[in-house]
Motif scaffolding. Structure first.
Motif, PDB file in Angstrom:
ATOM      1  N   PRO A 171      90.507  46.170  28.699  1.00  0.00           N
ATOM      2  CA  PRO A 171      90.079  46.027  29.801  1.00  0.00           C
ATOM      3  C   PRO A 171      88.451  45.622  29.728  1.00  0.00           C
ATOM      4  CG  PRO A 171      91.036  48.145  29.893  1.00  0.00           C
ATOM      5  CD  PRO A 171      91.039  47.764  28.264  1.00  0.00           C
ATOM      6  N   LEU A 172      88.004  44.850  30.843  1.00  0.00           N
ATOM      7  CA  LEU A 172      86.762  44.336  30.639  1.00  0.00           C
ATOM      8  C   LEU A 172      85.812  45.402  30.961  1.00  0.00           C
ATOM      9  CD1 LEU A 172      87.078  40.797  32.499  1.00  0.00           C
ATOM     10  CD2 LEU A 172      87.247  41.279  30.241  1.00  0.00           C
ATOM     11  N   PRO A 173      84.534  45.425  30.160  1.00  0.00           N
ATOM     12  CA  PRO A 173      83.752  46.496  30.288  1.00  0.00           C
ATOM     13  C   PRO A 173      83.028  46.236  31.753  1.00  0.00           C
ATOM     14  CG  PRO A 173      83.234  45.397  28.619  1.00  0.00           C
ATOM     15  CD  PRO A 173      84.428  44.703  28.699  1.00  0.00           C
ATOM     16  N   GLU A 174      82.913  47.194  32.786  1.00  0.00           N
ATOM     17  CA  GLU A 174      82.178  47.263  33.736  1.00  0.00           C
ATOM     18  C   GLU A 174      80.855  46.539  34.036  1.00  0.00           C
ATOM     19  OE1 GLU A 174      82.391  50.586  36.473  1.00  0.00           O
ATOM     20  OE2 GLU A 174      84.374  51.039  36.307  1.00  0.00           O
ATOM     21  N   ASP A 175      80.095  46.669  32.891  1.00  0.00           N
ATOM     22  CA  ASP A 175      78.862  46.276  32.921  1.00  0.00           C
ATOM     23  C   ASP A 175      78.710  44.677  32.185  1.00  0.00           C
ATOM     24  OD1 ASP A 175      79.319  47.347  30.365  1.00  0.00           O
ATOM     25  OD2 ASP A 175      77.436  48.481  30.115  1.00  0.00           O
ATOM     26  N   LEU A 176      79.923  44.148  31.974  1.00  0.00           N
ATOM     27  CA  LEU A 176      79.791  42.959  31.329  1.00  0.00           C
ATOM     28  C   LEU A 176      78.780  41.755  31.646  1.00  0.00           C
ATOM     29  CD1 LEU A 176      81.241  41.555  28.860  1.00  0.00           C
ATOM     30  CD2 LEU A 176      83.077  40.765  30.685  1.00  0.00           C
ATOM     31  N   ALA A 177      78.781  41.880  33.058  1.00  0.00           N
ATOM     32  CA  ALA A 177      78.066  40.642  33.565  1.00  0.00           C
ATOM     33  C   ALA A 177      76.690  41.148  33.079  1.00  0.00           C
ATOM     34  CB  ALA A 177      77.861  40.697  34.984  1.00  0.00           C
ATOM     35  N   GLU A 178      76.262  42.323  33.087  1.00  0.00           N
ATOM     36  CA  GLU A 178      74.680  42.660  32.740  1.00  0.00           C
ATOM     37  C   GLU A 178      74.446  42.405  31.289  1.00  0.00           C
ATOM     38  OE1 GLU A 178      76.503  44.756  34.868  1.00  0.00           O
ATOM     39  OE2 GLU A 178      74.972  45.795  36.405  1.00  0.00           O
ATOM     40  N   ARG A 179      75.405  42.964  30.442  1.00  0.00           N
ATOM     41  CA  ARG A 179      75.205  42.736  29.113  1.00  0.00           C
ATOM     42  C   ARG A 179      75.157  41.333  28.588  1.00  0.00           C
ATOM     43  NH1 ARG A 179      80.213  45.949  26.540  1.00  0.00           N
ATOM     44  NH2 ARG A 179      79.858  44.697  24.534  1.00  0.00           N
ATOM     45  N   ILE A 180      76.058  40.310  29.252  1.00  0.00           N
ATOM     46  CA  ILE A 180      75.849  39.011  29.083  1.00  0.00           C
ATOM     47  C   ILE A 180      74.620  38.264  29.343  1.00  0.00           C
ATOM     48  CG2 ILE A 180      76.670  36.592  29.528  1.00  0.00           C
ATOM     49  CD1 ILE A 180      79.615  38.130  29.591  1.00  0.00           C
ATOM     50  N   ALA A 181      74.298  38.739  30.601  1.00  0.00           N
ATOM     51  CA  ALA A 181      72.894  38.285  31.269  1.00  0.00           C
ATOM     52  C   ALA A 181      71.799  38.536  30.388  1.00  0.00           C
ATOM     53  CB  ALA A 181      72.508  38.981  32.725  1.00  0.00           C
ATOM     54  N   ASP A 182      71.650  39.873  30.107  1.00  0.00           N
ATOM     55  CA  ASP A 182      70.601  40.486  29.306  1.00  0.00           C
ATOM     56  C   ASP A 182      70.299  40.018  27.833  1.00  0.00           C
ATOM     57  OD1 ASP A 182      69.629  42.139  31.369  1.00  0.00           O
ATOM     58  OD2 ASP A 182      70.788  43.662  30.958  1.00  0.00           O
ATOM     59  N   GLN A 183      71.786  39.818  27.189  1.00  0.00           N
ATOM     60  CA  GLN A 183      71.444  39.473  25.894  1.00  0.00           C
ATOM     61  C   GLN A 183      71.112  37.749  25.926  1.00  0.00           C
ATOM     62  OE1 GLN A 183      73.204  41.136  22.975  1.00  0.00           O
ATOM     63  NE2 GLN A 183      73.962  39.405  21.717  1.00  0.00           N
ATOM     64  N   VAL A 184      71.611  37.046  26.732  1.00  0.00           N
ATOM     65  CA  VAL A 184      71.341  35.641  26.761  1.00  0.00           C
ATOM     66  C   VAL A 184      70.237  35.326  27.246  1.00  0.00           C
ATOM     67  CG1 VAL A 184      72.061  33.354  27.450  1.00  0.00           C
ATOM     68  CG2 VAL A 184      73.787  35.026  26.847  1.00  0.00           C
ATOM     69  N   LEU A 185      69.663  36.046  28.233  1.00  0.00           N
ATOM     70  CA  LEU A 185      68.392  35.634  28.836  1.00  0.00           C
ATOM     71  C   LEU A 185      67.165  36.347  28.005  1.00  0.00           C
ATOM     72  CD1 LEU A 185      69.039  36.446  32.652  1.00  0.00           C
ATOM     73  CD2 LEU A 185      69.010  34.248  31.463  1.00  0.00           C
ATOM     74  N   THR A 186      67.251  37.196  26.909  1.00  0.00           N
ATOM     75  CA  THR A 186      66.346  37.529  26.095  1.00  0.00           C
ATOM     76  C   THR A 186      65.902  36.430  25.196  1.00  0.00           C
ATOM     77  OG1 THR A 186      67.171  39.719  25.942  1.00  0.00           O
ATOM     78  CG2 THR A 186      65.855  39.152  24.234  1.00  0.00           C
ATOM     79  N   GLY A 187      66.880  35.414  24.932  1.00  0.00           N
ATOM     80  CA  GLY A 187      66.515  34.258  24.090  1.00  0.00           C
ATOM     81  C   GLY A 187      65.591  33.033  24.940  1.00  0.00           C
ATOM     82  N   LEU A 188      65.919  33.265  26.209  1.00  0.00           N
ATOM     83  CA  LEU A 188      65.322  32.299  26.936  1.00  0.00           C
ATOM     84  C   LEU A 188      63.924  32.585  27.643  1.00  0.00           C
ATOM     85  CD1 LEU A 188      68.287  31.343  29.231  1.00  0.00           C
ATOM     86  CD2 LEU A 188      67.759  30.485  26.869  1.00  0.00           C
ATOM     87  N   ARG A 189      63.453  33.901  27.370  1.00  0.00           N
ATOM     88  CA  ARG A 189      62.172  34.434  27.887  1.00  0.00           C
ATOM     89  C   ARG A 189      60.872  34.067  26.916  1.00  0.00           C
ATOM     90  NH1 ARG A 189      63.858  36.849  32.157  1.00  0.00           N
ATOM     91  NH2 ARG A 189      65.724  38.311  32.063  1.00  0.00           N
TER      92      ARG A 189
END
Lengths: 201, 201
Positions: free
Chosen positions: A182-200
């Motif tokens: 099953p998809l983790p409930e916080d999947l959107a947050e995890r993706i946003a946080d990890q990918v955006l970290t590299g863009l700051r």
């Protein structure tokens, strides 16, 4: 746009026609969701499933591709508002819609068809992109561009790759074979946080 | 493993059987690449295309799913060596194989089928994952885990999301509808650099 309202006088026959159109779209969606490919789908079978005559379908749609396109686009959730003050919040909204859509077996089936049959039905695929895919892509691109302009993201952000990483990561979890959990409930947050970290900056 | 060598005596009939097997696999691939779905593919049609009898197919494969699985797996490029000293180099090798595979129309078609028909042919989809997808995924996971262990990547790296962002970004460019432009030559580098930036300590 004129819409029917309770108590409004309607032209005779109008409601029946709307009901038939809805039944035709539903029948098309059901059959695709059950596994029919566009190649296999016939106007005759849709008519029979919807309880209408073939001529009723041909009065509204020029053919199978036209009908399937309407059926596919009717299933796309509307674009979320992407006007929050931060890139993170807008990206979260965007990814959450993607994640939510993937829960529906119907949507999954139909997206799969849209993906798999582009070689056989290039006109259908092209119109599907225009109507359902490009507007979303433009909306996400604009979120990232605004983030670069405001300084929230680095000025040398590779915008196309950033979009691909955000969207692609969600697709990888929701659409790619091999993810049976099953998809983790916080999947959107995890993706946003990890990918955006590299863009700051 | 015993392999045929030049000059080695072979059992009579063996070369003919190998040639037939190859023709059968090729016929299956061609038909899928031309747009046939697994549902539409028939052993009879494959036999006719390959110029063999149906019994020749049934001697080697138990049925259609078995045959399609062999055809699909025969198309996957082997795993690249992922034993370079840096995460970046290993990720580049991995992404380059993905990008290279996507150039082939055959591979694209066949991956599409693998994606789209998992609902109808769950056994086929499951075996395809086991043989073709999981080993690659494990190899990439190991690259990232080693990077975390060596300190090249942050200790709090979200490993599943990192894999999804890297692989998903490439899939977004190569497999997702809406990207009609030729792929940039430095795509693997661009993805590796942008995603890894967010993972460095």
């Amino acid at each position: 746009m004129v819409t029917d309202q309770v108590g409004t006088a309607r032209a005779p026959g109008r409601p029946r026609s709307e009901k038939a159109e809805k039944a035709i779209i539903e029948a098309t969606i059901d059959m695709i969701a059950e596994g029919a490919t566009v190649a296999e789908l016939s106007i005759e079978a849709v008519a029979s499933r919807a309880g209408v005559g073939k001529t009723t379908i041909y009065r509204r749609w020029s053919g199978k591709e036209d009908l399937v396109l309407d059926a596919l686009t009717s299933l796309k959730a509307p674009l979320p508002d992407l006007d929050a003050p931060t890139v993170r919040e807008n990206v979260l909204r965007y990814l959450s819609v993607m994640q939510h859509e993937s829960h529906s077996r119907r949507t999954r089936c139909i997206m799969n068809i849209a993906l798999s049959e582009s070689e056989r039905f290039p006109h259908l695929a092209e119109r599907f992109r225009e109507i359902a895919i490009r507007p979303r892509r433009e909306a996400l691109r604009s979120v990232i561009q605004r983030g670069v302009a405001s300084g929230e993201l680095r000025h040398d952000t590779d915008i196309e790759v950033a979009m691909a990483a955000l969207t692609g990561a969600m697709l990888f979890f929701t659409k790619w074979p091999g993810n049976d959990d099953p998809l983790p409930e916080d999947l959107a947050e995890r993706i946003a946080d990890q990918v955006l970290t590299g863009l700051r900056p």
